[in-house]
Design a protein around this motif. Structure first.
Motif, PDB file in Angstrom:
ATOM      1  N   ASP A  35       0.816  -1.219   0.000  1.00 37.35           N
ATOM      2  CA  ASP A  35       0.000   0.000   0.000  1.00 37.35           C
ATOM      3  C   ASP A  35       0.848   1.267   0.000  1.00 37.35           C
ATOM      4  O   ASP A  35       0.309   2.373   0.054  1.00 37.35           O
ATOM      5  CB  ASP A  35      -0.917   0.006   1.229  1.00 37.35           C
ATOM      6  N   ARG A  36       2.146   1.116  -0.072  1.00 33.49           N
ATOM      7  CA  ARG A  36       3.096   2.241  -0.131  1.00 33.49           C
ATOM      8  C   ARG A  36       2.956   3.154   1.085  1.00 33.49           C
ATOM      9  O   ARG A  36       2.938   4.377   0.992  1.00 33.49           O
ATOM     10  CB  ARG A  36       2.923   3.017  -1.448  1.00 33.49           C
ATOM     11  N   LEU A  37       2.891   2.511   2.251  1.00 32.37           N
ATOM     12  CA  LEU A  37       2.839   3.236   3.513  1.00 32.37           C
ATOM     13  C   LEU A  37       4.177   3.197   4.235  1.00 32.37           C
ATOM     14  O   LEU A  37       4.426   4.017   5.122  1.00 32.37           O
ATOM     15  CB  LEU A  37       1.748   2.650   4.419  1.00 32.37           C
ATOM     16  N   VAL A  38       5.025   2.259   3.867  1.00 34.40           N
ATOM     17  CA  VAL A  38       6.391   2.153   4.403  1.00 34.40           C
ATOM     18  C   VAL A  38       7.314   1.791   3.246  1.00 34.40           C
ATOM     19  O   VAL A  38       6.854   1.316   2.196  1.00 34.40           O
ATOM     20  CB  VAL A  38       6.505   1.090   5.526  1.00 34.40           C
ATOM     21  N   PRO A  39       8.627   1.981   3.417  1.00 31.07           N
ATOM     22  CA  PRO A  39       9.548   1.672   2.318  1.00 31.07           C
ATOM     23  C   PRO A  39       9.595   0.188   1.959  1.00 31.07           C
ATOM     24  O   PRO A  39       9.429  -0.692   2.809  1.00 31.07           O
ATOM     25  CB  PRO A  39      10.909   2.141   2.858  1.00 31.07           C
ATOM     26  N   ALA A  40       9.857  -0.061   0.700  1.00 26.68           N
ATOM     27  CA  ALA A  40      10.166  -1.411   0.224  1.00 26.68           C
ATOM     28  C   ALA A  40      11.525  -1.833   0.771  1.00 26.68           C
ATOM     29  O   ALA A  40      12.294  -1.000   1.261  1.00 26.68           O
ATOM     30  CB  ALA A  40      10.188  -1.420  -1.303  1.00 26.68           C
ATOM     31  N   PRO A  41      11.848  -3.122   0.704  1.00 27.14           N
ATOM     32  CA  PRO A  41      13.177  -3.545   1.158  1.00 27.14           C
ATOM     33  C   PRO A  41      14.281  -2.871   0.358  1.00 27.14           C
ATOM     34  O   PRO A  41      14.129  -2.617  -0.840  1.00 27.14           O
ATOM     35  CB  PRO A  41      13.170  -5.058   0.931  1.00 27.14           C
ATOM     36  N   ILE A  78       7.415   2.014  10.262  1.00 25.68           N
ATOM     37  CA  ILE A  78       6.267   1.139  10.521  1.00 25.68           C
ATOM     38  C   ILE A  78       5.418   1.714  11.646  1.00 25.68           C
ATOM     39  O   ILE A  78       4.175   1.752  11.561  1.00 25.68           O
ATOM     40  CB  ILE A  78       6.741  -0.289  10.861  1.00 25.68           C
ATOM     41  N   ASP A  79       6.072   2.176  12.691  1.00 27.42           N
ATOM     42  CA  ASP A  79       5.334   2.768  13.814  1.00 27.42           C
ATOM     43  C   ASP A  79       4.545   3.990  13.355  1.00 27.42           C
ATOM     44  O   ASP A  79       3.380   4.173  13.735  1.00 27.42           O
ATOM     45  CB  ASP A  79       6.322   3.152  14.918  1.00 27.42           C
ATOM     46  N   ARG A  80       5.144   4.830  12.516  1.00 27.40           N
ATOM     47  CA  ARG A  80       4.429   6.006  12.016  1.00 27.40           C
ATOM     48  C   ARG A  80       3.214   5.587  11.195  1.00 27.40           C
ATOM     49  O   ARG A  80       2.135   6.163  11.326  1.00 27.40           O
ATOM     50  CB  ARG A  80       5.356   6.891  11.180  1.00 27.40           C
ATOM     51  N   ALA A  81       3.392   4.591  10.325  1.00 26.57           N
ATOM     52  CA  ALA A  81       2.271   4.139   9.493  1.00 26.57           C
ATOM     53  C   ALA A  81       1.154   3.556  10.344  1.00 26.57           C
ATOM     54  O   ALA A  81      -0.031   3.817  10.104  1.00 26.57           O
ATOM     55  CB  ALA A  81       2.763   3.108   8.480  1.00 26.57           C
ATOM     56  N   ARG A  82       1.518   2.786  11.341  1.00 26.19           N
ATOM     57  CA  ARG A  82       0.494   2.192  12.215  1.00 26.19           C
ATOM     58  C   ARG A  82      -0.289   3.276  12.954  1.00 26.19           C
ATOM     59  O   ARG A  82      -1.511   3.167  13.121  1.00 26.19           O
ATOM     60  CB  ARG A  82       1.156   1.254  13.217  1.00 26.19           C
ATOM     61  N   ARG A  83       0.408   4.307  13.412  1.00 26.38           N
ATOM     62  CA  ARG A  83      -0.278   5.396  14.114  1.00 26.38           C
ATOM     63  C   ARG A  83      -1.217   6.142  13.159  1.00 26.38           C
ATOM     64  O   ARG A  83      -2.313   6.548  13.546  1.00 26.38           O
ATOM     65  CB  ARG A  83       0.738   6.339  14.748  1.00 26.38           C
ATOM     66  N   ALA A  84      -0.791   6.305  11.907  1.00 25.19           N
ATOM     67  CA  ALA A  84      -1.650   6.958  10.926  1.00 25.19           C
ATOM     68  C   ALA A  84      -2.892   6.117  10.641  1.00 25.19           C
ATOM     69  O   ALA A  84      -3.999   6.649  10.508  1.00 25.19           O
ATOM     70  CB  ALA A  84      -0.873   7.215   9.644  1.00 25.19           C
ATOM     71  N   ALA A  89      -9.040   7.693   8.410  1.00 24.74           N
ATOM     72  CA  ALA A  89      -9.704   6.858   7.419  1.00 24.74           C
ATOM     73  C   ALA A  89      -8.682   6.334   6.413  1.00 24.74           C
ATOM     74  O   ALA A  89      -7.744   7.038   6.045  1.00 24.74           O
ATOM     75  CB  ALA A  89     -10.780   7.665   6.696  1.00 24.74           C
ATOM     76  N   MET A  90      -8.850   5.109   5.979  1.00 27.26           N
ATOM     77  CA  MET A  90      -7.878   4.460   5.103  1.00 27.26           C
ATOM     78  C   MET A  90      -7.588   5.284   3.851  1.00 27.26           C
ATOM     79  O   MET A  90      -6.451   5.365   3.395  1.00 27.26           O
ATOM     80  CB  MET A  90      -8.394   3.071   4.697  1.00 27.26           C
ATOM     81  N   ALA A  91      -8.600   5.952   3.303  1.00 29.49           N
ATOM     82  CA  ALA A  91      -8.413   6.721   2.072  1.00 29.49           C
ATOM     83  C   ALA A  91      -7.466   7.891   2.267  1.00 29.49           C
ATOM     84  O   ALA A  91      -6.868   8.377   1.303  1.00 29.49           O
ATOM     85  CB  ALA A  91      -9.755   7.229   1.576  1.00 29.49           C
ATOM     86  N   LEU A  97       0.556  10.507   5.222  1.00 26.45           N
ATOM     87  CA  LEU A  97       1.954  10.120   5.411  1.00 26.45           C
ATOM     88  C   LEU A  97       2.863  10.880   4.453  1.00 26.45           C
ATOM     89  O   LEU A  97       3.953  11.313   4.844  1.00 26.45           O
ATOM     90  CB  LEU A  97       2.124   8.618   5.232  1.00 26.45           C
ATOM     91  N   LYS A  98       2.416  11.030   3.215  1.00 32.81           N
ATOM     92  CA  LYS A  98       3.240  11.781   2.263  1.00 32.81           C
ATOM     93  C   LYS A  98       3.373  13.235   2.695  1.00 32.81           C
ATOM     94  O   LYS A  98       4.470  13.811   2.645  1.00 32.81           O
ATOM     95  CB  LYS A  98       2.649  11.715   0.852  1.00 32.81           C
ATOM     96  N   THR A  99       2.280  13.832   3.139  1.00 33.78           N
ATOM     97  CA  THR A  99       2.330  15.230   3.575  1.00 33.78           C
ATOM     98  C   THR A  99       3.275  15.390   4.753  1.00 33.78           C
ATOM     99  O   THR A  99       4.096  16.322   4.784  1.00 33.78           O
ATOM    100  CB  THR A  99       0.922  15.725   3.953  1.00 33.78           C
TER     101      THR A  99
END
Length: 235
Positions: A35-41, A78-84, A89-91, A97-99
């Motif tokens: 979902d492009r919420l955290v970096p790829a490996p 990952i922690d930042r994405a989980r908090r977001a 709302a998922m949308a 996160l980008k902002t």
């Protein structure tokens, strides 16, 4: 154990280690990446004996242990994405996160523009942002962040400020040294360049043995230091 394996074990977490450290299932980790919420490996070692990265593409790495490899800083993202996810709302999560990333990155660039290197495409002489140029930088940084580039090349990619610092140091060093090819330096230039190389070396990754010969670190640290020594000896 191959030299690549030693490097990856020293500097990175494989997917199982990362999932365990973040107390999540690998499926959840995969969903965040998808979902492009955290970096790829930053690195993927294939069962065919190749290592793949966004920066260097696919390179032969016979005998290396297959897997996906992430910098330890991935835990913070990952922690930042989980908090977001928990907060909105998922949308809206991707945009949020980008902002957050781009605002923080732009703020770091504004500081570095005053303290380290003039970013003339992004800030005026009075320090005011040039929005079009700054947007190009922040949008590019977000894409590099998501594809795992900064985990590969930044020593401590745990915040936007750490990432921006390494990027600006590399830009400055590239510019003042003609991309590492300069061979003649005045004593004043030599001293300033030595100091900049040291700062850049500390802010950047050492790179794996597989890719080191093609890396910015070899060009801007090892090769440029050799040029400085040769220039001093010829003086």
């Amino acid at each position: 154990m191959t030299e690549l394996n030693k490097y990856l074990e020293k500097h990175f977490l494989n997917e199982v280690q990362l999932a365990n450290a973040s107390a999540m299932h690998i499926d959840e980790l995969d969903a965040l990446i998808h979902d492009r919420l955290v970096p790829a490996p930053s690195y993927v070692v294939t069962s065919a004996g190749n290592v793949c990265s966004f920066v260097f593409g696919e390179m032969s790495a016979p005998g290396s242990k297959p897997g996906r490899y992430f910098p330890p800083s991935q835990l913070a993202w990952i922690d930042r994405a989980r908090r977001a996810i928990a907060a909105g709302a998922m949308a809206d999560i991707k945009a949020s996160l980008k902002t957050q990333f781009t605002v923080n990155f732009a703020t770091a660039l504004a500081t570095l523009n005053l303290s380290t290197w003039r970013l003339r495409d992004s800030f005026g002489d009075d320090g005011a942002p040039i929005h079009a140029g700054l947007r190009v930088r922040t949008d590019a940084a977000w894409e590099y962040f998501l594809n795992g580039t900064f985990g590969l090349c930044v020593a401590y990619p745990i915040s936007e400020a750490h990432i921006a610092y390494k990027e600006v140091l590399q830009e400055k060093l590239t510019q003042i040294s003609d991309n590492g090819s300069q061979t003649v330096f005045s004593p004043q230039q030599a001293q300033a360049t030595h100091e900049l190389i040291d700062a850049y070396a500390a802010a950047s990754m050492p790179f794996s043995p597989i890719e080191y010969a093609s890396s910015s670190r070899k060009r801007l640290v090892e090769d440029l230091r050799a040029n400085l020594r040769a220039s001093a000896a010829a003086a």
